[in-house]
Design an enzyme around this catalytic site. Structure first.
Site, PDB file in Angstrom:
ATOM      1  N   HIS A   1      -7.323   4.718  -3.317  1.00 38.55           N
ATOM      2  CA  HIS A   1      -6.295   3.901  -3.178  1.00 38.55           C
ATOM      3  C   HIS A   1      -5.905   2.992  -4.287  1.00 38.55           C
ATOM      4  CE1 HIS A   1      -9.671   1.637  -1.813  1.00 38.55           C
ATOM      5  NE2 HIS A   1      -8.831   0.339  -2.229  1.00 38.55           N
ATOM      6  N   GLU A   2      -7.023   3.566  -5.551  1.00 37.59           N
ATOM      7  CA  GLU A   2      -6.723   2.613  -6.661  1.00 37.59           C
ATOM      8  C   GLU A   2      -6.192   3.162  -7.784  1.00 37.59           C
ATOM      9  OE1 GLU A   2     -10.068  -1.099  -6.913  1.00 37.59           O
ATOM     10  OE2 GLU A   2     -10.072   0.278  -8.514  1.00 37.59           O
TER      11      GLU A   2
ATOM     12  N   CYS B   1       8.363 -10.165   3.239  1.00 34.23           N
ATOM     13  CA  CYS B   1       9.008  -9.966   1.840  1.00 34.23           C
ATOM     14  C   CYS B   1      10.072 -11.150   1.345  1.00 34.23           C
ATOM     15  CB  CYS B   1       9.558  -8.545   1.714  1.00 34.23           C
ATOM     16  SG  CYS B   1       8.292  -7.117   1.542  1.00 34.23           S
TER      17      CYS B   1
ATOM     18  N   CYS C   1     -13.243   2.185  -4.800  1.00 31.30           N
ATOM     19  CA  CYS C   1     -13.540   0.997  -4.171  1.00 31.30           C
ATOM     20  C   CYS C   1     -14.363   1.112  -2.989  1.00 31.30           C
ATOM     21  CB  CYS C   1     -11.928   0.362  -4.031  1.00 31.30           C
ATOM     22  SG  CYS C   1     -12.082  -1.164  -3.177  1.00 31.30           S
ATOM     23  N   HIS C   2     -14.949  -0.243  -2.672  1.00 32.84           N
ATOM     24  CA  HIS C   2     -15.748  -0.394  -1.399  1.00 32.84           C
ATOM     25  C   HIS C   2     -15.055   0.279  -0.069  1.00 32.84           C
ATOM     26  CE1 HIS C   2     -19.064  -2.493  -3.044  1.00 32.84           C
ATOM     27  NE2 HIS C   2     -18.056  -2.852  -3.910  1.00 32.84           N
ATOM     28  N   THR C   3     -13.648  -0.003  -0.020  1.00 30.15           N
ATOM     29  CA  THR C   3     -12.928   0.212   1.184  1.00 30.15           C
ATOM     30  C   THR C   3     -12.886   2.095   1.352  1.00 30.15           C
ATOM     31  OG1 THR C   3     -11.626  -1.689   0.691  1.00 30.15           O
ATOM     32  CG2 THR C   3     -10.843  -0.122   2.695  1.00 30.15           C
TER      33      THR C   3
ATOM     34  N   CYS D   1       3.925  -7.068   3.858  1.00 27.06           N
ATOM     35  CA  CYS D   1       5.120  -6.479   4.198  1.00 27.06           C
ATOM     36  C   CYS D   1       4.962  -5.779   5.384  1.00 27.06           C
ATOM     37  CB  CYS D   1       5.498  -5.415   2.978  1.00 27.06           C
ATOM     38  SG  CYS D   1       6.717  -4.695   3.312  1.00 27.06           S
TER      39      CYS D   1
ATOM     40  N   CYS E   1       8.595  -4.292   0.594  1.00 30.48           N
ATOM     41  CA  CYS E   1      10.126  -3.459   0.709  1.00 30.48           C
ATOM     42  C   CYS E   1      11.181  -4.605   0.136  1.00 30.48           C
ATOM     43  CB  CYS E   1      10.235  -3.174   2.226  1.00 30.48           C
ATOM     44  SG  CYS E   1      10.587  -4.816   3.298  1.00 30.48           S
TER      45      CYS E   1
ATOM     46  N   ARG F   1       3.863  -0.703   8.286  1.00 29.09           N
ATOM     47  CA  ARG F   1       2.491  -1.045   8.639  1.00 29.09           C
ATOM     48  C   ARG F   1       2.069  -0.061   9.546  1.00 29.09           C
ATOM     49  NH1 ARG F   1       0.387  -5.709   6.635  1.00 29.09           N
ATOM     50  NH2 ARG F   1      -1.433  -6.309   8.063  1.00 29.09           N
TER      51      ARG F   1
ATOM     52  N   CYS G   1      11.801  -7.225   4.319  1.00 29.59           N
ATOM     53  CA  CYS G   1      11.686  -7.713   5.719  1.00 29.59           C
ATOM     54  C   CYS G   1      11.357  -9.237   5.779  1.00 29.59           C
ATOM     55  CB  CYS G   1      10.193  -6.914   6.243  1.00 29.59           C
ATOM     56  SG  CYS G   1       8.830  -7.453   4.981  1.00 29.59           S
TER      57      CYS G   1
ATOM     58  N   ARG H   1     -17.050  -0.985 -11.623  1.00 35.43           N
ATOM     59  CA  ARG H   1     -15.970   0.212 -11.408  1.00 35.43           C
ATOM     60  C   ARG H   1     -16.286   1.573 -11.787  1.00 35.43           C
ATOM     61  NH1 ARG H   1     -14.759  -2.382  -7.176  1.00 35.43           N
ATOM     62  NH2 ARG H   1     -12.691  -2.305  -6.442  1.00 35.43           N
TER      63      ARG H   1
ATOM     64  N   CYS I   1      -6.095  -2.790  -6.772  1.00 35.52           N
ATOM     65  CA  CYS I   1      -6.811  -3.318  -5.864  1.00 35.52           C
ATOM     66  C   CYS I   1      -7.552  -4.569  -6.113  1.00 35.52           C
ATOM     67  CB  CYS I   1      -7.798  -2.143  -4.724  1.00 35.52           C
ATOM     68  SG  CYS I   1      -8.501  -2.876  -3.540  1.00 35.52           S
TER      69      CYS I   1
HETATM   70  N1  LIG Z   1      -8.804  -9.147   0.448  1.00 36.96           N
HETATM   71  C1  LIG Z   1      -8.602  -7.869  -0.087  1.00 36.96           C
HETATM   72  O1  LIG Z   1      -7.464  -7.636  -0.042  1.00 36.96           O
HETATM   73  C2  LIG Z   1      -9.676  -7.184  -0.574  1.00 36.96           C
HETATM   74  C3  LIG Z   1      -9.278  -6.162  -1.528  1.00 36.96           C
HETATM   75  C4  LIG Z   1     -10.515  -5.396  -2.226  1.00 36.96           C
HETATM   76  C5  LIG Z   1     -11.885  -5.761  -1.826  1.00 36.96           C
HETATM   77  N2  LIG Z   1     -12.087  -6.697  -0.821  1.00 36.96           N
HETATM   78  C6  LIG Z   1     -13.251  -7.257  -0.199  1.00 36.96           C
HETATM   79  O2  LIG Z   1     -13.796  -7.952  -1.303  1.00 36.96           O
HETATM   80  C7  LIG Z   1     -15.273  -8.293  -1.424  1.00 36.96           C
HETATM   81  C8  LIG Z   1     -15.900  -7.927  -2.815  1.00 36.96           C
HETATM   82  O3  LIG Z   1     -15.179  -6.799  -3.293  1.00 36.96           O
HETATM   83  P1  LIG Z   1     -16.044  -6.165  -4.523  1.00 36.96           P
HETATM   84  O4  LIG Z   1     -15.466  -4.923  -5.088  1.00 36.96           O
HETATM   85  O5  LIG Z   1     -16.018  -7.243  -5.593  1.00 36.96           O
HETATM   86  O6  LIG Z   1     -17.684  -6.019  -4.076  1.00 36.96           O
HETATM   87  P2  LIG Z   1     -19.165  -5.934  -4.984  1.00 36.96           P
HETATM   88  O7  LIG Z   1     -20.051  -5.304  -3.926  1.00 36.96           O
HETATM   89  O8  LIG Z   1     -18.972  -5.320  -6.089  1.00 36.96           O
HETATM   90  O9  LIG Z   1     -19.573  -7.641  -5.314  1.00 36.96           O
HETATM   91  C9  LIG Z   1     -19.813  -8.102  -4.284  1.00 36.96           C
HETATM   92  C10 LIG Z   1     -20.835  -9.349  -4.958  1.00 36.96           C
HETATM   93  O10 LIG Z   1     -21.379 -10.256  -4.096  1.00 36.96           O
HETATM   94  C11 LIG Z   1     -22.778 -10.608  -4.384  1.00 36.96           C
HETATM   95  N3  LIG Z   1     -23.313 -11.301  -3.451  1.00 36.96           N
HETATM   96  C12 LIG Z   1     -24.061 -10.891  -2.313  1.00 36.96           C
HETATM   97  N4  LIG Z   1     -24.699 -11.788  -1.618  1.00 36.96           N
HETATM   98  C13 LIG Z   1     -24.343 -12.742  -2.433  1.00 36.96           C
HETATM   99  C14 LIG Z   1     -24.758 -14.202  -2.095  1.00 36.96           C
HETATM  100  N5  LIG Z   1     -25.620 -14.552  -0.870  1.00 36.96           N
HETATM  101  N6  LIG Z   1     -24.304 -15.058  -2.903  1.00 36.96           N
HETATM  102  C15 LIG Z   1     -23.522 -14.824  -3.929  1.00 36.96           C
HETATM  103  N7  LIG Z   1     -23.415 -13.624  -4.231  1.00 36.96           N
HETATM  104  C16 LIG Z   1     -23.587 -12.552  -3.330  1.00 36.96           C
HETATM  105  C17 LIG Z   1     -23.185  -9.308  -4.848  1.00 36.96           C
HETATM  106  O11 LIG Z   1     -24.403  -9.445  -5.725  1.00 36.96           O
HETATM  107  C18 LIG Z   1     -22.062  -8.601  -5.491  1.00 36.96           C
HETATM  108  O12 LIG Z   1     -22.117  -8.702  -6.989  1.00 36.96           O
HETATM  109  C19 LIG Z   1     -15.627  -6.718  -0.466  1.00 36.96           C
HETATM  110  O13 LIG Z   1     -15.962  -7.600   0.729  1.00 36.96           O
HETATM  111  C20 LIG Z   1     -14.566  -6.192  -0.310  1.00 36.96           C
HETATM  112  O14 LIG Z   1     -14.524  -5.251   0.822  1.00 36.96           O
HETATM  113  C21 LIG Z   1     -11.073  -7.687  -0.150  1.00 36.96           C
HETATM  114 ZN   LIG Z   2      -9.912  -1.454  -2.626  1.00 35.43          ZN
HETATM  115 ZN   LIG Z   3       8.468  -6.087   3.420  1.00 33.65          ZN
END
Ligand SMILES: NC(=O)c1ccc[n+]([C@@H]2O[C@H](COP(=O)([O-])OP(=O)(O)OC[C@H]3O[C@@H](n4cnc5c(N)ncnc54)[C@H](O)[C@@H]3O)[C@@H](O)[C@H]2O)c1
Ligand SMILES: [Zn+2]
Ligand SMILES: [Zn+2]
Length: 366
Positions: free
Chosen positions: A60-61, A96, A38-40, A104, A90, A108, A93, A360, A167
């Site tokens: 983490h996935e 939860c 994942c990106h993270t 949760c 949990c 943390r 808390c 992915r 994730c």
């Molecule tokens: N909130 C959470 O818990 C959580 C969990 C996982 C990932 N994320 C975040 O979610 C986001 C997306 O994750 P992902 O794995 O799908 O990423 P990804 O990079 O695979 O997808 C992002 C998409 O956005 C598109 N994009 C970029 N600029 C754009 C624009 N101007 N207009 C329209 N589309 C545009 C890209 O072409 C790409 O397809 C990331 O910021 C990631 O860190 C958040």
């Molecule tokens: Zn992730």
């Molecule tokens: Zn909890």
């Protein structure tokens, strides 16, 4: 066991032998079968995340099989198939116990420091401690995790696809199903067609949305969105808001979702939401120090903004339900697994991600 260790920020991960201690009270030893990249993971490896730490085992996935449980573990047993949860549940808390959040509070502080709940680590190398990333550390043949961070899923779930529910996929699905609670017949717009955005498109469809517009810069990704139920595809850019207003008699969408991590797109998602009741759900993670610029008039006139971490999913209860919907044929997860590889190729998965090649990469063990 073998594990991919982040030794130094900005450098490739090093796959090597490390030691993993037995699970203590409330902990579980899991043998990993599959793990998404994942990106993270990349964000932390690059050093861009100010809260990152090293040495640490990233990942983490994960999806795997319970091998052994520590004292007092009741909800999982040896042989169970589990999905790892960076966002635990949990069930005790104050958060939860509330239906309003999945954040949760139980572990943390220690988790953010790379420790297990008792403040220590199980990972080491020649006596030197190694930290646990996101409480999961699944770029490894085995992991020790707290019971409250494992979702027991149907044993029939194929691990390479079940891992995605740890994730990105659950984040997108949950943003639509739990954070926004999309109502049947709605007009929805999803910005971003990566793992998270595609999950949100699928979540809107499962909720019975009538129109689902997906906005992305990549035509290939937009085609994947069609397969998940998008009724309209739009190439993103400065005109996206105007185009959405035109499609909705000048009012905007009932629900918008941001899944790009770009703050300019977050602003578009706010401005594309309907006056009166439009709800903008932000799932993307912005870069350090970036802010979201919104003209307050958009809020006074009835738009709302919600943030969504892990899609608002209460992991132990709801990840098994989402996996169940996949097994029942309600969700098509196969197109999300673009590349399969071994742990030794984890750095290649990062390169593919940087080149926007595929949704992915999944590491398979055994
Ligand atoms: N909130 C959470 O818990 C959580 C969990 C996982 C990932 N994320 C975040 O979610 C986001 C997306 O994750 P992902 O794995 O799908 O990423 P990804 O990079 O695979 O997808 C992002 C998409 O956005 C598109 N994009 C970029 N600029 C754009 C624009 N101007 N207009 C329209 N589309 C545009 C890209 O072409 C790409 O397809 C990331 O910021 C990631 O860190 C958040
Ligand atoms: Zn992730
Ligand atoms: Zn909890």
């Amino acid at each position: 066991m073998r594990a991919a260790v982040l030794e130094e920020f900005g450098q490739p991960l090093q796959v090597q032998e490390v030691e993993l201690a037995e699970p203590r009270a409330g902990e579980v030893l899991v043998r990993l079968e599959a793990c998404g990249v994942c990106h993270t993971d990349l964000y932390t490896a690059s050093g861009a995340d100010p809260s990152g730490y090293a040495p640490a085992v990233l990942g983490h996935e994960g999806c795997g099989i319970v091998e052994q449980v520590g004292e007092g573990v009741r909800d999982v047993a040896a042989g169970d198939r589990v999905v790892t949860l960076f966002s635990p549940q949990c069930r005790e808390c104050i958060h939860c116990l509330s239906p309003r959040t999945n954040l949760c509070l139980a572990i943390r502080g220690e988790q953010n420091q790379g420790h297990l709940p008792d403040g220590t680590v199980r990972l080491s190398r020649d006596g030197e401690p190694i930290r646990h990333f996101m409480g999961t550390s699944t770029f490894a043949e085995y992991t020790v995790m707290p019971e409250i961070a494992l979702a027991k899923v149907d044993p029939e779930a194929p691990p390479d696809r079940a891992a995605l529910f740890a994730c990105g996929l659950s984040t997108g699905l949950g943003a639509a199903m739990y954070t926004a609670g999309v109502e049947p017949g709605s007009f929805c717009v999803v910005f971003g067609a990566g793992m998270v955005g595609l999950g949100a498109v699928a979540g809107c469809r499962l909720q019975g949305a009538e129109r689902i517009v997906c906005v992305d810069l990549s035509q290939d990704r937009l085609e994947l969105a069609r397969g998940q139920g998008a009724t309209d595809l739009m190439v993103g850019g400065p005109d996206a808001v105007a185009e959405i207003l035109e499609m909705t008699d000048g009012f905007g969408a009932d629900y918008t979702f941001e899944a790009t991590g770009n703050v300019a797109v977050m602003r578009q998602a706010v401005e594309a939401a309907r006056m009166g009741w439009g709800l903008c759900t932000v799932a993307g993670v912005a870069g350090k120090g970036e802010t979201l610029d919104v003209v307050p008039r958009f809020l006074i006139t009835g738009r709302r903004i919600a943030g969504s971490s892990f899609g608002g999913v209460k992991g132990r209860d709801q990840v098994p339900e989402l996996v169940r919907r996949y097994l029942d044929g309600d969700l098509d997860v196969d197109p999300f697994v673009s590349h399969r590889m071994k742990l030794d190729d984890v750095n290649h998965a990062f390169e593919l991600m940087e080149a926007h090649d595929g949704i992915r990469s999944v590491i398979e063990f055994s």
